[in-house]
Design an enzyme around this catalytic site. Sequence first.
Site, PDB file in Angstrom:
ATOM      1  N   THR A 106       0.827  -1.212   0.000  1.00  0.00           N
ATOM      2  CA  THR A 106       0.000   0.000   0.000  1.00  0.00           C
ATOM      3  C   THR A 106       0.863   1.264   0.000  1.00  0.00           C
ATOM      4  O   THR A 106       0.344   2.353  -0.213  1.00  0.00           O
ATOM      5  CB  THR A 106      -0.949   0.043   1.229  1.00  0.00           C
ATOM      6  OG1 THR A 106      -0.163  -0.011   2.418  1.00  0.00           O
ATOM      7  CG2 THR A 106      -1.926  -1.102   1.219  1.00  0.00           C
ATOM      8  N   GLY A 107       2.139   1.126   0.247  1.00  0.00           N
ATOM      9  CA  GLY A 107       3.060   2.276   0.199  1.00  0.00           C
ATOM     10  C   GLY A 107       3.456   2.580  -1.235  1.00  0.00           C
ATOM     11  O   GLY A 107       3.161   1.802  -2.152  1.00  0.00           O
ATOM     12  N   TYR A 160      -7.658  -6.277  11.454  1.00  0.00           N
ATOM     13  CA  TYR A 160      -6.787  -5.147  11.797  1.00  0.00           C
ATOM     14  C   TYR A 160      -6.796  -4.937  13.307  1.00  0.00           C
ATOM     15  O   TYR A 160      -5.745  -4.873  13.944  1.00  0.00           O
ATOM     16  CB  TYR A 160      -7.312  -3.897  11.088  1.00  0.00           C
ATOM     17  CG  TYR A 160      -6.469  -2.654  11.257  1.00  0.00           C
ATOM     18  CD1 TYR A 160      -5.203  -2.563  10.707  1.00  0.00           C
ATOM     19  CD2 TYR A 160      -6.970  -1.546  11.957  1.00  0.00           C
ATOM     20  CE1 TYR A 160      -4.433  -1.400  10.841  1.00  0.00           C
ATOM     21  CE2 TYR A 160      -6.218  -0.386  12.089  1.00  0.00           C
ATOM     22  CZ  TYR A 160      -4.955  -0.314  11.527  1.00  0.00           C
ATOM     23  OH  TYR A 160      -4.209   0.831  11.662  1.00  0.00           O
TER      24      TYR A 160
END
Length: 314
Positions: free
Chosen positions: A38-39, A148
């Site tokens: 996701t970076g 999460y």
Amino acid sequence: MNRKRVLVTGGAGFLGSHLCDRFISEGCSVIAMDNLLTGSLSNIDHLVGNKDFEFHHCDVSKFVHVPGDLDYVLHFASPASPIDYLKMPIQTLKVGSLGTHNLLGLAKAKNARILVASTSEVYGDPLVHPQTEEYWGNVNPVGPRGVYDEAKRFQEAITMAYHTFHGLETRIVRIFNTFGPRMRLDDGRVLPAFISQALKGEDLTAFGDGLQTRSFCYVDDLVEGIYRLLMSDYPHPVNIGNPDEITINEFAEEIIRITGSKSKITYTPLPIDDPKQRRPDISKAKEILDWSPKYTRAQGLEPTLKYFKEAVLK
Ligand code: UDP
């Protein structure tokens, strides 16, 4: 000679890249690690070529190897927006659990201090308001957000265990909703969603009745709080966030106003287990770190909007 060496996991992400900037500006030598799930390299482009900066493309859930000394480890690798962790539930669980274990082991081997990124999600859909660090939370372990929330709760548990059992220097920050430049336009979070919808003249999608609340902190304030926590001697969790709470409807209206958009608000179903209210109690951060946010939402939205305008109109 005494230059500190810092590892930032998730270093190409939104928060990770801002932390890399901060440590570089403090005169540290920085290693950013990221698997780029996701970076994005564009977040650290400006640091490439700096002799005090290295980028390691790797997945910290598997194994983490860093040659040489380390003074600080900051574990910020994880999918962090609800749609990201819904798409990548197993990776989210692994980086919060196995990844944290690897980094605690690395910190122990290097005799480094480690700070882990926890979250307001440990409070789940909170029954205590505002949320203090003493509140244990209301999390559905098997709901869509459980991957999460529970990974982060496990992360806190194993971090405390390394602290008490191995005497490792550990810090735990519970991060509340944060915004600023380098958020991904398509990460599904409310701020990038609303700003890009408003800039494109599309309707803003409020989920549910839009009466749920959030409290948004500008990224520079968050980074300052994290830096102070790392430098403190406090091993227990600390909330960092901005207590200025608004409803999602009010936030949508604010975004329409500041963008000068003609968009309207439409309503779509509320995602499962979406917390109804969220606001940090930051008494602890004030007392222990002498920290409180400096930016109002409006002040933070200015540079953020500028960033998104460039991203949307590109
Ligand atoms: N939300 C919304 N419209 C969107 C995206 C999010 O109304 O297009 C709502 C979401 O249901 C939640 C709040 O905005 O109540 C914040 O969502 P976000 O995904 O930013 O993060 P969360 O705080 O839920 O982790």
